[in-house]
Enzyme design. Sequence first.
Site, short mmCIF file in Angstrom:
data_model
loop_
_atom_site.label_atom_id
_atom_site.label_comp_id
_atom_site.label_asym_id
_atom_site.label_seq_id
_atom_site.Cartn_x
_atom_site.Cartn_y
_atom_site.Cartn_z
N GLN A 169 -12.05 14.26 -4.64
CA GLN A 169 -12.50 13.53 -5.82
C GLN A 169 -12.23 12.05 -5.68
OE1 GLN A 169 -8.58 12.98 -8.14
NE2 GLN A 169 -10.52 12.09 -8.62
N CYS A 170 -13.05 11.28 -6.41
CA CYS A 170 -12.88 9.83 -6.46
C CYS A 170 -13.18 9.38 -7.88
CB CYS A 170 -13.78 9.13 -5.43
SG CYS A 170 -15.54 9.36 -5.72
N ARG A 171 -13.71 8.18 -8.05
CA ARG A 171 -13.98 7.68 -9.39
C ARG A 171 -15.22 8.35 -9.98
NH1 ARG A 171 -17.18 3.56 -11.29
NH2 ARG A 171 -16.60 2.79 -13.35
N ILE A 195 -13.30 11.32 -11.39
CA ILE A 195 -12.30 11.25 -12.45
C ILE A 195 -12.95 10.85 -13.77
CG2 ILE A 195 -11.59 8.85 -12.05
CD1 ILE A 195 -9.00 11.57 -12.57
#
Length: 102
Positions: free
Chosen positions: A68-70, A97
Amino acid sequence: MITSSQDITAEELKERLNKGETPIIIDVREDWEYQEANIAGAKNIPLGTLPMRLDDIEDYKGQEVIVQCRSGARSANAKAFLQQQGFTNVRNLLGGILAYQG
């Protein structure tokens, strides 16, 4: 955005965490982003350092790994990279996120 059936939604991940599951989550954002907000238990390995940190996650090759990232773009790149390295069950957190917090 191209998605694969292997990817995971924020709702699905929250449901699993609420049930007490502890999936392997790798957060590929920068350290400062991770400090601002993160999913409990996620390992922070910024995308740029991932090639140098493969030894840290070698044991997860045959297990489900959620990246996961932004917003889901960097983690899509991380997913592709890990698959090239022999990781067989990598899932991208769709929306990152932002979706998880939303």
